[in-house]
Scaffold this active site. Structure first.
Site, PDB file in Angstrom:
ATOM      1  N   SER A 238       0.843  -1.196   0.000  1.00  0.00           N
ATOM      2  CA  SER A 238       0.000   0.000   0.000  1.00  0.00           C
ATOM      3  C   SER A 238       0.878   1.246   0.000  1.00  0.00           C
ATOM      4  O   SER A 238       2.094   1.162  -0.013  1.00  0.00           O
ATOM      5  CB  SER A 238      -0.904   0.003   1.219  1.00  0.00           C
ATOM      6  OG  SER A 238      -0.146   0.276   2.373  1.00  0.00           O
ATOM      7  N   LYS A 239       0.216   2.398   0.040  1.00  0.00           N
ATOM      8  CA  LYS A 239       0.965   3.662  -0.031  1.00  0.00           C
ATOM      9  C   LYS A 239       1.982   3.787   1.091  1.00  0.00           C
ATOM     10  O   LYS A 239       2.980   4.478   0.963  1.00  0.00           O
ATOM     11  CB  LYS A 239       0.026   4.873   0.047  1.00  0.00           C
ATOM     12  CG  LYS A 239      -1.170   4.792  -0.840  1.00  0.00           C
ATOM     13  CD  LYS A 239      -2.411   4.411  -0.034  1.00  0.00           C
ATOM     14  CE  LYS A 239      -3.146   3.277  -0.742  1.00  0.00           C
ATOM     15  NZ  LYS A 239      -3.899   2.408   0.165  1.00  0.00           N
ATOM     16  N   ARG A 240       1.695   3.105   2.171  1.00  0.00           N
ATOM     17  CA  ARG A 240       2.622   3.168   3.303  1.00  0.00           C
ATOM     18  C   ARG A 240       4.025   2.734   2.905  1.00  0.00           C
ATOM     19  O   ARG A 240       5.004   3.131   3.508  1.00  0.00           O
ATOM     20  CB  ARG A 240       2.141   2.245   4.431  1.00  0.00           C
ATOM     21  CG  ARG A 240       0.928   2.742   5.154  1.00  0.00           C
ATOM     22  CD  ARG A 240       0.516   1.759   6.237  1.00  0.00           C
ATOM     23  NE  ARG A 240       0.065   0.489   5.682  1.00  0.00           N
ATOM     24  CZ  ARG A 240       0.683  -0.665   5.869  1.00  0.00           C
ATOM     25  NH1 ARG A 240       1.772  -0.717   6.586  1.00  0.00           N
ATOM     26  NH2 ARG A 240       0.213  -1.771   5.331  1.00  0.00           N
TER      27      ARG A 240
END
Length: 467
Positions: A238-240
């Site tokens: 994910s963007k994390r």
RNA sequence: GGUCCCAUCGUCUAGCGGUUUAGGAUACCGGCCUCUCACGCCGGAGACACGGGUUCGAAUCCCGUUGGGACUACCA
């Protein structure tokens, strides 16, 4: 043999991320390898989260990657009439029913079940009521209460599910739209998809879909559930985890073929081979060589494979992708600027196109911008004389090639008794403004006589003025 | 919680019962090359999660444990 038909069905709720790109790649490679067909389908039944921007971004990313499709893009929101037909078929055959349970009631139902330590399944309140269609009714699939459903997966092998684990899932929402498990099956049936390659996060959905195929009396396709791509912390990407969109890598200066090469090796292998050109992948890609365990997305390795492609790919191909980065650096590249020669001097020292563009800057600028420290250290009065001598000799040199230049420097060293290392750096600074650059002979040759002479003159002037 | 999937160097992986002192790549460390930076070359360190079986023999087959992941929506 039956023609292989695969598909990539992204939902347009964001940019194409690397995990999705890998799924697309596997489907595309397999179709191309088998001389089959690859279909693009946009799954936009979630009207709230789907956007046109996302559609455009996904299409652009696929095009940039060179993943082309034979049919589509189809949009599910434009196929509602087809879904309606299939809903009616299921209702008529007794495989589906209308349900008027409210979301709030379901919520309570689930919480109660969870509290009692039971499965949060739909309890079948409306299953046998024979309800007629009403405004806010949903349509549920009538799933078998017992027995087993087997997924014969190409990658995972035989996976057995107990039907009593499944419940009567909703296939048409109260607002008239249709849910994923239903439309995906209807689309795959109507588009004659016979090979489904997707992330193994869908493995648990597969028995539901197989049940639908059976209710619709359709042939069940082959499934290949590929292990997911995880982030550094081993959780779903994910963007994390930083830059995850395909465009981000494009913008950072990655070659599409390099990204493809990296992505395919994440889960697929061909012996010990690490480097592949895309046409070679089409030739060698098979489902048998896909591994069973998930892989972590490793930027370092991607970077190194990108460097490898920059090194090995023909300069002409690099040039095409490099141009936008040079423009970004605000340098004007004329038609006759020998871009391919420029690339040849930099491809061994650039890991990204962005880096290459930065390194190429000095070739194109009108006036060299000097690095202050470099000037202070290397453009000293002591090199004034050899620099002048070099200028004289280069001015009378006819052709600038490595052999001639080598000779010029050889003689210069002999005549001035200065070491090569002592003259190379000052020349480098004079020509590039920096202490780091490609080889001296390379840059002199590519820069050409005119620029070399004027830059040497300017440097000489600079030193002279200092004293 | 339930269901399902997965388990070889930090990471990507080769290995598909004996040819293995477990190979390659990447990252890391050392050296060589050298006009700077790179490239390249040579070398080093680094893994079969654990416990039981099966077998003459197990990284490879089976079971369990542990660990990780996914799914469990009127998201896809």
């Amino acid at each position: 043999m039956e023609k292989i038909i695969t598909r990539f069905p992204p939902s347009p709720t964001g940019y194409l991320h690397v995990g999705g790109a890998r799924t697309a790649l596997f489907n595309w490679l397999y179709a191309r390898h088998m001389n089959g067909k690859f279909i693009l389908r946009i799954e936009d039944t979630d009207v709230v989260r789907s956007t046109q921007n996302s559609v455009d971004a996904i299409l652009n990313s696929l095009e940039w990657l060179g993943i082309n499709w034979d049919e589509g893009p189809y949009f599910q929101t434009r196929r509602f009439h087809i879904y309606e037909d299939y809903i009616q078929k299921l209702i008529n055959s007794g495989h589906a029913y209308y349900c008027t349970c409210l979301p709030e009631e379901l919520d309570i139902m689930r919480k109660k079940a969870a509290a009692a330590g039971e499965k949060p399944k739909y309890d079948g309140t409306c299953r046998n009521k024979g309800l007629a269609r009403t405004d806010n009714a949903v349509v549920r699939f009538k799933a078998p209460l017992s027995g087993i459903t087997i997924v014969n997966d190409i990658i995972k092998g035989k996976v057995v599910f107990q039907n009593n684990e499944l419940d009567d899932f909703i296939i048409q929402r109260s607002n008239g739209t249709y849910t994923y498990n239903f439309v995906v099956v209807v689309d795959d049936i109507s588009m004659k998809i016979n090979t489904i390659i997707r992330g193994d996060d869908h493995l648990n959905n597969t028995p539901r879909q197989i049940l639908l195929y059976q209710a619709l009396e359709s042939e069940i396709p082959s499934f290949a559930h590929v292990p997911m791509v995880l982030g550094k912390d081993k959780t779903r990407l994910s963007k994390r985890h930083g830059a995850m969109s395909v465009t981000a890598y494009k913008d950072m200066g990655y070659l599409p073929d390099a990204l493809l090469n990296y992505l395919v090796r994440l889960g697929w292998s061909y012996g010990d081979q690490e480097f592949f050109q895309t046409d070679e992948l089409i030739e060698k890609f098979t489902l048998e060589n896909i591994g069973r365990s998930p892989g972590i997305f490793d930027q370092e390795k991607l970077l190194s494979i990108n460097a490898e492609h920059i090194k090995r790919d023909p300069p002409a191909r690099i040039a095409k992708h490099l141009l936008p980065f040079l423009k970004e650096q605000r340098c004007t590249v004329e038609e006759d600027s020998h871009l391919e020669s420029v690339i040849r001097t930099l491809n061994k020292r650039s890991k990204t196109l962005k880096e290459m563009a930065e390194g190429a800057l000095f070739y194109f600028t009108e006036t060299v911008s000097y690095d202050e420290k470099a000037v202070k250290k290397f453009l000293k009065p002591s090199v004034l004389k050899p620099l002048k001598l070099l200028l004289d000799r280069l001015q009378i040199l006819e052709t600038f090639n490595e052999k001639n230049l080598e000779k010029v420097f050889e003689n210069l060293i002999k005549d001035t008794e200065i070491k090569f290392g002592k003259i190379a750096q000052p020349v480098r600074v004079a020509l590039t403004g920096k202490t780091v650059s490609p080889g001296i002979f390379e840059i002199i040759e590519v820069l050409g006589k005119k620029k070399v002479v004027s830059r040497l003159k300017k440097a000489i002037e600079l030193i002279a003025n200092k004293t």
